[in-house]
Design an enzyme around this catalytic site. Sequence first.
Site, short mmCIF file in Angstrom:
data_model
loop_
_atom_site.label_atom_id
_atom_site.label_comp_id
_atom_site.label_asym_id
_atom_site.label_seq_id
_atom_site.Cartn_x
_atom_site.Cartn_y
_atom_site.Cartn_z
CB CYS A 35 -0.90 0.00 1.19
SG CYS A 35 0.09 0.12 2.44
CD GLU A 149 -3.05 1.76 13.29
OE1 GLU A 149 -3.58 1.52 13.08
OE2 GLU A 149 -2.68 0.39 12.56
CB SER A 246 -3.36 -6.50 11.89
OG SER A 246 -4.18 -6.90 12.54
CB SER A 290 3.88 -5.14 5.12
OG SER A 290 3.25 -7.05 5.93
#
Length: 343
Positions: A35, A149, A246, A290
């Site tokens: 991304c 996060e 995740s 990722s």
Amino acid sequence: MTATPSPPPASTPSGDASRRGETRRVLLAAPRGYCAGVDRAVIAVEKALEQYGAPVYVRHEIVHNKYVVKTLEKKGAIFVDETEEVPEGNIVIFSAHGVAPVVHDEAKRGKLATIDATCPLVTKVHKEAVRYASEDYDILLIGHEGHEEVVGTSGEAPDHITIVDGPDDVQNVEVRDPEKVVWLSQTTLSVDETMETVGALKGRYPNLLSPPSDDICYATQNRQVAVKQMGAEADLVIVVGSKNSSNSVRLVEVALGAGARDAHLVDYAEEIDEAWLEGVNTVGVTSGASVPEILVHGVLDWLAQRGYEDVETITAAEESIAFSLPKELRRDLRAEAKSAVEG
């Protein structure tokens, strides 16, 4: 390390598959892989190494992917668990997952030059947390306890934030004023599970306020939509990604929920078990946000060598978002770090 957009040419099917006359195919999800936030973070480390030379320290994994971390280590990046591990006068990069304000304070005390590679979409959630805390809301942060996060976002307003780890955790939530409650979320969650959690929270707090925009990032949502589309047709879904990612783990769950008979998470093609292919005609392939495209190519090559040569792309969305690199890369950080030590 930017992902390449197209899959490799399909290989010739194995003789056994041809003799049996089986129709074997691969459904390749689009979008998949990197991304914009991950691309920005990885390039930030590469640019820092080019501009300032090794070593450059990175607090935690820059993104949750084994291959990316190992590749950057070979170039001179040193990954550490805590800011205090970085010798004074050096450069430290904060990962795409974001950090709490206390970590910035630690870096300053350690006389370190910093590069903040936090994904801008995570930064948006941080700013929302600060704003709602300033208005004295109780903030219900939907996310996984201990995820980097979530730790970073919680650190923005620790006295106002309660972590809600899924629908089953809703019963444990306590707030000061049921009329002044807002929910935020980790950006890499399953959209369906998050909305299930929100629904359960609204059952307890009917006036629960929603954030001004969806916190789950566009890339996470798009990859989940693509997997839903192919999961209904696939006998097996292979998700390329690391176990501590995740969003990659969520893709396995989404595939199974969409109707796939089986789904597995692998870092590399070599981790695929041939037994998974028994009775399988259609294999779905995708990758977490990722994951560089080279790893997907490896899986497609592995499948082609076993007769799965027909590759069809399932497109759920077109992505054109790009983020500018951290502004700190425009400065002489080595000189700044040296000045901090000498001053």
